[in-house]
Design an enzyme around this catalytic site. Structure first.
Site, mmCIF file in Angstrom:
data_model
loop_
_atom_site.group_PDB
_atom_site.id
_atom_site.type_symbol
_atom_site.label_atom_id
_atom_site.label_comp_id
_atom_site.label_asym_id
_atom_site.label_seq_id
_atom_site.Cartn_x
_atom_site.Cartn_y
_atom_site.Cartn_z
ATOM 1 C CG ASP A 11 -1.713 1.214 1.412
ATOM 2 O OD1 ASP A 11 -2.407 1.598 0.456
ATOM 3 O OD2 ASP A 11 -1.647 1.825 2.499
ATOM 4 C CG ASP A 13 -1.525 7.699 0.354
ATOM 5 O OD1 ASP A 13 -0.691 8.602 0.327
ATOM 6 O OD2 ASP A 13 -2.219 7.379 -0.623
#
Length: 216
Positions: A11, A13
């Site tokens: 991922d 953020d």
């Protein structure tokens, strides 16, 4: 604990970078512009989800396209304002990996993801963004697509996530999950391994796999 994998899926953020300041600034302004009450806005989980799913919860369907265009513009334009920075351990960990062994899998649009990644000097060879999938996290589609693009069996992939929705997506894809406590507390994160951030980990690359270990 040691984890063997052929591909690592990150991922963005909250995992590689922190954009919390920017997200708060932009989404608060967006909510005000579209007349969303503070109470309604507070009930919605922002982190780790596609903007389209968030907007659909808060606004009539005919307003959603304009609302999506607006939040993307706000967030992209906010990148140079200092709201995005690397999280601890990101640079060292990513530098230890061959470019064809990892991908970034994000709920952000491609335009926004590329702006944030470029701002901190991360240039993934493989990027799966919100534009590339029909169903976003917690659906497994984004992570399954990344595995397919890398040519790796999902069972041989490790997902690195900070958000419950992303961890659910990784588990549903049949992948090993590593949670980072950068935006949520450990008890909120259901994963095979939970660490503070990437600085807690090291990677040993061999011809056929990557061995991930917790630093002593």
């Amino acid at each position: 604990m040691k984890i063997q994998a052929e591909a690592l899926l990150f991922d963005n953020d909250g995992t590689l970078v922190s954009s919390l300041e920017s997200v708060h600034r932009c989404w608060t302004r967006w909510a005000e512009e579209f007349g969303i009450t503070a109470e309604a806005f507070a009930r919605v989980e922002l982190h780790g989800r596609k903007a389209g799913d968030i907007a659909a919860e808060l606004l009539p369907a005919d307003v959603v396209p304009a609302a999506l265009a607006r939040i993307e513009r706000l967030e992209v334009e906010d990148v140079p304002n200092g709201g995005v920075h690397l999280l601890p351990g990101t640079t060292a960990f990513m530098d230890s990996l061959p470019a064809d062994r990892w991908a970034v899998v994000t709920s952000a649009t491609r335009r926004l993801a590329e702006a944030r990644l470029e701002a901190v000097g991360i240039l993934p060879k493989t990027l799966v963004a919100a534009d590339d999938v029909t169903r976003g996290k917690p659906d497994p589609e984004p992570y399954l697509l990344a595995a397919r693009e890398l040519g790796v069996d999902p069972a041989r992939c490790v997902v690195f996530e900070d958000a419950p929705a992303g961890l659910r997506a990784g588990r549903a894809a049949g992948m090993t999950t590593v949670a980072l406590t950068t935006t949520h507390q450990a008890h909120e994160l259901d994963a095979d391994l939970v660490v503070e951030n990437l600085s807690a980990l090291s990677a040993l690359v061999t011809a056929g796999s990557v061995e991930i270990s917790v630093r002593p």
